[in-house]
Design a protein around this motif. Structure first.
Motif, PDB file in Angstrom:
ATOM      1  N   LEU A   1       0.839  -1.186   0.000  1.00 41.95           N
ATOM      2  CA  LEU A   1       0.000   0.000   0.000  1.00 41.95           C
ATOM      3  C   LEU A   1       0.880   1.245   0.000  1.00 41.95           C
ATOM      4  O   LEU A   1       1.898   1.289   0.690  1.00 41.95           O
ATOM      5  CB  LEU A   1      -0.897   0.017   1.236  1.00 41.95           C
TER       6      LEU A   1
ATOM      7  N   TYR B   1       1.608   5.337   0.675  1.00 42.76           N
ATOM      8  CA  TYR B   1       1.192   6.451   1.517  1.00 42.76           C
ATOM      9  C   TYR B   1       2.037   7.670   1.204  1.00 42.76           C
ATOM     10  O   TYR B   1       3.121   7.570   0.643  1.00 42.76           O
ATOM     11  CB  TYR B   1       1.287   6.094   3.003  1.00 42.76           C
TER      12      TYR B   1
ATOM     13  N   SER C   1      -3.139  11.202   4.386  1.00 38.22           N
ATOM     14  CA  SER C   1      -2.065  10.212   4.430  1.00 38.22           C
ATOM     15  C   SER C   1      -0.775  10.934   4.762  1.00 38.22           C
ATOM     16  O   SER C   1      -0.293  11.739   3.966  1.00 38.22           O
ATOM     17  CB  SER C   1      -1.975   9.517   3.056  1.00 38.22           C
TER      18      SER C   1
ATOM     19  N   LYS D   1       5.636   5.444   9.674  1.00 44.16           N
ATOM     20  CA  LYS D   1       4.364   5.121  10.308  1.00 44.16           C
ATOM     21  C   LYS D   1       3.272   6.036   9.755  1.00 44.16           C
ATOM     22  O   LYS D   1       3.143   7.180  10.171  1.00 44.16           O
ATOM     23  CB  LYS D   1       4.461   5.279  11.827  1.00 44.16           C
TER      24      LYS D   1
ATOM     25  N   VAL E   1      -5.365   6.315   4.815  1.00 45.62           N
ATOM     26  CA  VAL E   1      -4.639   5.153   5.346  1.00 45.62           C
ATOM     27  C   VAL E   1      -5.633   4.150   5.917  1.00 45.62           C
ATOM     28  O   VAL E   1      -5.521   2.939   5.681  1.00 45.62           O
ATOM     29  CB  VAL E   1      -3.621   5.597   6.418  1.00 45.62           C
ATOM     30  N   GLU E   2      -6.639   4.636   6.649  1.00 49.43           N
ATOM     31  CA  GLU E   2      -7.651   3.735   7.195  1.00 49.43           C
ATOM     32  C   GLU E   2      -8.498   3.110   6.087  1.00 49.43           C
ATOM     33  O   GLU E   2      -8.915   1.945   6.184  1.00 49.43           O
ATOM     34  CB  GLU E   2      -8.520   4.472   8.211  1.00 49.43           C
TER      35      GLU E   2
ATOM     36  N   SER F   1      -7.313   2.396   3.113  1.00 50.74           N
ATOM     37  CA  SER F   1      -6.418   1.383   2.551  1.00 50.74           C
ATOM     38  C   SER F   1      -6.411   0.123   3.404  1.00 50.74           C
ATOM     39  O   SER F   1      -6.407  -1.007   2.885  1.00 50.74           O
ATOM     40  CB  SER F   1      -4.995   1.941   2.440  1.00 50.74           C
ATOM     41  N   GLU F   2      -6.409   0.306   4.720  1.00 48.74           N
ATOM     42  CA  GLU F   2      -6.406  -0.844   5.624  1.00 48.74           C
ATOM     43  C   GLU F   2      -7.695  -1.649   5.489  1.00 48.74           C
ATOM     44  O   GLU F   2      -7.676  -2.895   5.539  1.00 48.74           O
ATOM     45  CB  GLU F   2      -6.205  -0.359   7.065  1.00 48.74           C
TER      46      GLU F   2
ATOM     47  N   ALA G   1      -7.364  -3.654   2.321  1.00 48.23           N
ATOM     48  CA  ALA G   1      -6.447  -4.787   2.526  1.00 48.23           C
ATOM     49  C   ALA G   1      -7.138  -5.926   3.267  1.00 48.23           C
ATOM     50  O   ALA G   1      -6.940  -7.104   2.944  1.00 48.23           O
ATOM     51  CB  ALA G   1      -5.205  -4.329   3.284  1.00 48.23           C
ATOM     52  N   ALA G   2      -7.967  -5.585   4.249  1.00 51.97           N
ATOM     53  CA  ALA G   2      -8.694  -6.615   5.000  1.00 51.97           C
ATOM     54  C   ALA G   2      -9.651  -7.370   4.085  1.00 51.97           C
ATOM     55  O   ALA G   2      -9.798  -8.595   4.185  1.00 51.97           O
ATOM     56  CB  ALA G   2      -9.450  -5.976   6.163  1.00 51.97           C
TER      57      ALA G   2
ATOM     58  N   VAL H   1       1.109  -7.152   4.690  1.00 54.74           N
ATOM     59  CA  VAL H   1       0.787  -5.822   4.164  1.00 54.74           C
ATOM     60  C   VAL H   1       1.965  -4.903   4.433  1.00 54.74           C
ATOM     61  O   VAL H   1       2.365  -4.693   5.580  1.00 54.74           O
ATOM     62  CB  VAL H   1      -0.492  -5.251   4.805  1.00 54.74           C
TER      63      VAL H   1
ATOM     64  N   TRP I   1       3.981  -1.076   3.587  1.00 58.00           N
ATOM     65  CA  TRP I   1       3.705   0.322   3.246  1.00 58.00           C
ATOM     66  C   TRP I   1       4.894   0.900   2.490  1.00 58.00           C
ATOM     67  O   TRP I   1       6.041   0.682   2.865  1.00 58.00           O
ATOM     68  CB  TRP I   1       3.440   1.139   4.505  1.00 58.00           C
TER      69      TRP I   1
END
Length: 294
Positions: free
Chosen positions: A37, A39, A47, A54, A60-61, A63-64, A67-68, A80, A82
């Motif tokens: 992913l 960022y 982002s 980090k 970003v959320e 993207s998460e 991914a899930a 996963v 970054w």
């Protein structure tokens, strides 16, 4: 001659197969056991970095969450990773397979749509100016004879070049590699203002060392949508990404994320960006449109 043609034909078939395989993102992730992913380091509050490597932010959320759903769809766990990207390299890194998805502050427009595919739009913004309160800059006419900054590889650079030419302003434009660099050019008095999407400018103020020293001024030029970016000709992955985003917009999760990142204190300084949801975005929570800017 026939041998050369045969070899060439074989090479073309292999190349075409490779290009298609690269566009089948779900297969690529399943085969490799890894999803990368992208960022941005300073696209606050979408982002940005809150520590070395980090990422945090609304995108970003998103993207998460995507991914899930990828893990669920392929029926196996994947690592996963970054990858930090810039305005200049985000499209090449997506096309060549280094990253699998870029959700941040990327404008969905027709020109980029020739090389990549965009998901449902998740924000709408326009170009304005970040400047010091002591600069005397209030609008674009005040830039005549002065130097401004913007970020390499952004649509804002094109918008400002056109505006300067149309208005016959004697304004020089210099470039930062990312938004934080472009702001530093103003902080160091190498430029009087930084031209960028207004929401990113408010975000930069929220994370600045001295927020009270900065202001966003000028009329908004050219409203543009942001959207997550994926490789072209990949309908299965596009459908998955749009389902995740669409569900978030329909069930209220997106609005909760918006309030978290735009209307509440955010790290690292616990400053509030304080930008209510734009009317265009409110409408798109119903329309779920991926319509590009021109």
């Amino acid at each position: 001659m026939q041998m050369k043609k045969s070899v060439l034909a074989a090479v073309m078939v292999v190349a075409a197969a490779g290009a298609w395989a690269q566009s089948d993102t779900l297969k690529k992730i399943a085969d490799s056991g890894k999803m990368t992913l992208a960022y941005r380091e300073s696209s606050v509050p979408f982002s940005y970095e809150v520590g070395a490597g980090k990422p945090a932010g609304l995108a970003v959320e998103m993207s998460e969450a995507i991914a899930a759903e990828v893990k669920r769809a392929i029926g196996k766990n994947v690592d996963v990773a970054w990858q930090s990207v810039t305005s200049a390299n985000r499209i090449p890194l997506l096309v060549n397979g280094t990253i699998d998805l870029e959700c941040g502050s990327t404008t969905n427009n027709s020109t980029r749509g020739k090389d990549v595919q965009f998901a449902i739009n998740h924000f709408y913004t326009g170009t304005r100016l970040l400047t010091k309160k002591t600069s005397g800059i209030n609008n674009y006419a005040d830039l005549n004879g002065k130097t401004i900054s913007t970020t390499t590889g952004t649509t804002n650079a094109q918008v400002m070049r056109k505006y300067i030419a149309d208005k016959a302003l004697k304004t020089e434009v210099i470039f930062g590699k990312d938004h934080s660099d472009s702001m530093l050019l103003v902080e160091a008095d190498r430029a009087v203002a930084f031209a960028m999407d207004d929401i990113l400018l408010f975000g930069l103020i929220a994370t600045a060392k001295t927020p009270a020293a900065w202001q966003v001024v000028g009329d908004s030029i050219q409203v543009e949508p942001y959207a997550c970016m994926l490789r072209k000709d990949d309908p299965k992955f596009q459908a998955l990404v749009n389902k995740v985003i669409g569900d978030m917009m329909k069930n209220g999760q997106f609005e909760r994320l918006y309030n978290k990142w735009f209307m509440s204190p955010i790290p690292p300084n616990n400053i509030v960006v304080n930008m209510p949801m734009p009317a265009e975005l409110k409408q798109n929570l119903k329309d779920l449109s991926d319509k590009p800017a021109t």
